[in-house]
Design a protein around this motif. Structure first.
Motif, PDB file in Angstrom:
ATOM      1  N   MET A  19      53.848  -5.822  21.196  1.00 36.68           N
ATOM      2  CA  MET A  19      53.941  -7.138  20.545  1.00 36.68           C
ATOM      3  C   MET A  19      55.366  -7.657  20.698  1.00 36.68           C
ATOM      4  N   ASP A  20      55.541  -8.980  20.964  1.00 33.69           N
ATOM      5  CA  ASP A  20      56.874  -9.512  21.209  1.00 33.69           C
ATOM      6  C   ASP A  20      57.645  -9.675  19.901  1.00 33.69           C
ATOM      7  N   LYS A  21      58.975  -9.755  20.038  1.00 33.49           N
ATOM      8  CA  LYS A  21      59.851  -9.810  18.873  1.00 33.49           C
ATOM      9  C   LYS A  21      59.620 -11.072  18.049  1.00 33.49           C
ATOM     10  N   PHE A  22      59.327 -12.191  18.704  1.00 28.67           N
ATOM     11  CA  PHE A  22      59.105 -13.439  17.974  1.00 28.67           C
ATOM     12  C   PHE A  22      57.893 -13.313  17.042  1.00 28.67           C
ATOM     13  N   SER A  23      56.826 -12.679  17.529  1.00 31.77           N
ATOM     14  CA  SER A  23      55.639 -12.476  16.684  1.00 31.77           C
ATOM     15  C   SER A  23      55.968 -11.562  15.518  1.00 31.77           C
ATOM     16  N   ASP A  24      56.803 -10.536  15.773  1.00 37.01           N
ATOM     17  CA  ASP A  24      57.191  -9.640  14.692  1.00 37.01           C
ATOM     18  C   ASP A  24      57.990 -10.381  13.629  1.00 37.01           C
ATOM     19  N   MET A  25      58.862 -11.294  14.055  1.00 35.53           N
ATOM     20  CA  MET A  25      59.648 -12.082  13.107  1.00 35.53           C
ATOM     21  C   MET A  25      58.730 -12.954  12.255  1.00 35.53           C
ATOM     22  N   THR A  26      57.771 -13.607  12.890  1.00 33.05           N
ATOM     23  CA  THR A  26      56.816 -14.448  12.158  1.00 33.05           C
ATOM     24  C   THR A  26      56.042 -13.624  11.148  1.00 33.05           C
ATOM     25  N   MET A  27      55.608 -12.418  11.571  1.00 31.82           N
ATOM     26  CA  MET A  27      54.863 -11.536  10.670  1.00 31.82           C
ATOM     27  C   MET A  27      55.728 -11.116   9.483  1.00 31.82           C
ATOM     28  N   PHE A  28      56.972 -10.717   9.757  1.00 30.14           N
ATOM     29  CA  PHE A  28      57.828 -10.215   8.691  1.00 30.14           C
ATOM     30  C   PHE A  28      58.133 -11.303   7.666  1.00 30.14           C
ATOM     31  N   VAL A  29      58.425 -12.509   8.138  1.00 28.99           N
ATOM     32  CA  VAL A  29      58.696 -13.627   7.229  1.00 28.99           C
ATOM     33  C   VAL A  29      57.466 -13.902   6.362  1.00 28.99           C
ATOM     34  N   SER A  30      56.289 -13.834   6.970  1.00 26.97           N
ATOM     35  CA  SER A  30      55.062 -14.077   6.213  1.00 26.97           C
ATOM     36  C   SER A  30      54.861 -13.004   5.143  1.00 26.97           C
ATOM     37  N   ILE A  31      55.168 -11.743   5.462  1.00 24.18           N
ATOM     38  CA  ILE A  31      55.032 -10.658   4.485  1.00 24.18           C
ATOM     39  C   ILE A  31      55.934 -10.908   3.282  1.00 24.18           C
ATOM     40  N   VAL A  32      57.178 -11.277   3.548  1.00 25.59           N
ATOM     41  CA  VAL A  32      58.142 -11.494   2.465  1.00 25.59           C
ATOM     42  C   VAL A  32      57.730 -12.702   1.617  1.00 25.59           C
ATOM     43  N   LYS A  33      57.356 -13.798   2.270  1.00 25.89           N
ATOM     44  CA  LYS A  33      56.992 -15.004   1.529  1.00 25.89           C
ATOM     45  C   LYS A  33      55.712 -14.813   0.716  1.00 25.89           C
ATOM     46  N   ARG A  34      54.769 -14.079   1.273  1.00 28.75           N
ATOM     47  CA  ARG A  34      53.492 -13.874   0.585  1.00 28.75           C
ATOM     48  C   ARG A  34      53.517 -12.667  -0.338  1.00 28.75           C
ATOM     49  N   GLN A  35      54.626 -11.905  -0.271  1.00 30.25           N
ATOM     50  CA  GLN A  35      54.820 -10.737  -1.132  1.00 30.25           C
ATOM     51  C   GLN A  35      53.698  -9.710  -1.001  1.00 30.25           C
ATOM     52  N   GLY A  36      53.289  -9.492   0.263  1.00 29.10           N
ATOM     53  CA  GLY A  36      52.270  -8.479   0.471  1.00 29.10           C
ATOM     54  C   GLY A  36      51.725  -8.502   1.879  1.00 29.10           C
ATOM     55  N   LEU A  37      51.324  -7.328   2.375  1.00 26.61           N
ATOM     56  CA  LEU A  37      50.797  -7.249   3.736  1.00 26.61           C
ATOM     57  C   LEU A  37      49.396  -7.854   3.841  1.00 26.61           C
ATOM     58  N   ALA A  38      48.584  -7.640   2.803  1.00 22.73           N
ATOM     59  CA  ALA A  38      47.213  -8.149   2.857  1.00 22.73           C
ATOM     60  C   ALA A  38      47.190  -9.676   2.879  1.00 22.73           C
TER      61      ALA A  38
END
Length: 313
Positions: free
Chosen positions: A1-20
């Motif tokens: 998986m590319d780094k840009f997708s990982d950044m998008t995923m990580f930001v979403s985890i933090v903002k949504r306060q959860g992986l699910a």
């Protein structure tokens, strides 16, 4: 998986306060989200998140990575916007904050001229210079007196300035003219409030001689325009930026006193803290409307000062 997708995923985890929850936004299963987060942490050899059944928190490394991701994704979004909407398009909000006196006398007419040229720009003019955190204020441009503490921001001097003591001719005719700083003890003084601090100790410098005087306040306000208005009404002596009261001095509605002294509210930076600065967040892909307005502001402001007959002596 590319780094840009990982950044998008990580930001979403933090903002949504959860992986699910983040996985639902991204269309990914909880197992996939967990595996990708583990792979991300293994790649950098650090733990990015502290997770429990009820709480998700950033580690020091995670906070650093999160902030970097926000900046990168923001810049990419701006590039995409420029490409999709056209490089020549100038539209959108323009949020500017300025002190009341400067805002009404100089910034408002400059902003009016700019919007006449670019009618799709929507101006927001906030007459307030008490912003403590510019990065979180939502303002594009902040015009303020004094020095910049936050080194992550860009500060450009819009105009040199200085403090002057001023009062109405009527006040001076009734109460006399102070000839030295110590004379202020017998005068009514109009004092600024800054974050509830009473700025009633005024500092003076004449050549190498420095003296600090605690004045007798007659009235207080946290609004510089009100201080100016009180001075015009003959309520007392005010310590103001010359830019704020230049038109009043030219028309002789106000008279300056103790002109042989350099004056300020503090002793450490007698000159630079009186200058007028433009502060903004540095972005590589800054919207064109902001870049154009900054250029126009630095072009027109000196011209308006010249018309007003700015005092330099």
């Amino acid at each position: 998986m590319d780094k840009f997708s990982d950044m998008t995923m990580f930001v979403s985890i933090v903002k949504r306060q959860g992986l699910a929850a983040a996985g639902r936004d991204l269309g990914l299963s909880p197992a996939t989200m967990t595996a990708r987060l583990q792979a991300l942490e293994e790649r950098y050899g650090v733990k990015l998140l502290n997770r429990s059944t009820r709480h998700l928190g950033l580690t020091d490394a995670g906070e650093l990575y999160y902030k970097a991701c926000l900046d990168i994704l923001d810049n990419v979004g701006e590039v995409e916007n420029l490409i999709q909407n056209g490089m020549k398009e100038v539209k959108g909000p323009l949020r500017i904050s300025a002190p009341k006196d400067i805002g009404k006398q100089y910034i408002m007419p400059i902003l009016n001229e700019f919007v006449a040229q670019y009618p799709d720009v929507v101006p927001y003019l906030y007459l307030d210079d008490r912003i403590s955190n510019i990065a979180e204020s939502g303002r594009d441009i902040v015009i303020r007196y004094g020095e910049l503490v936050d080194s992550s921001l860009i500060s450009r001097r819009l105009s040199p300035s200085r403090r002057v003591l001023c009062a109405s001719p009527e006040y001076l005719a009734t109460h006399g003219t102070p000839l030295k700083p110590e004379d202020l003890a017998a005068h009514d003084c109009l004092v600024m409030l800054r974050s509830n601090e009473e700025l009633k100790t005024w500092h003076f410098q004449e050549r190498d001689k420095k003296v600090s005087i605690t004045v007798s306040p007659k009235r207080f306000s946290d609004d510089g325009e009100i201080i100016r208005q009180w001075a015009l009404e003959g309520a007392g002596i005010a310590l103001k930026s010359v830019l704020d009261v230049q038109a009043d001095i030219n028309s002789q509605r106000l008279v300056t006193v103790l002109n042989g002294y350099m004056k300020n509210f503090n002793t450490s930076t007698m000159v630079s803290s009186a200058d007028l600065n433009v502060v903004y967040i540095s972005k590589q892909f800054q919207p064109k409307r902001i870049r154009l307005f900054l250029d126009y502001l630095f072009e027109r402001f000196p011209e308006l000062l010249e018309k007003s007959g700015d005092l330099r002596s």
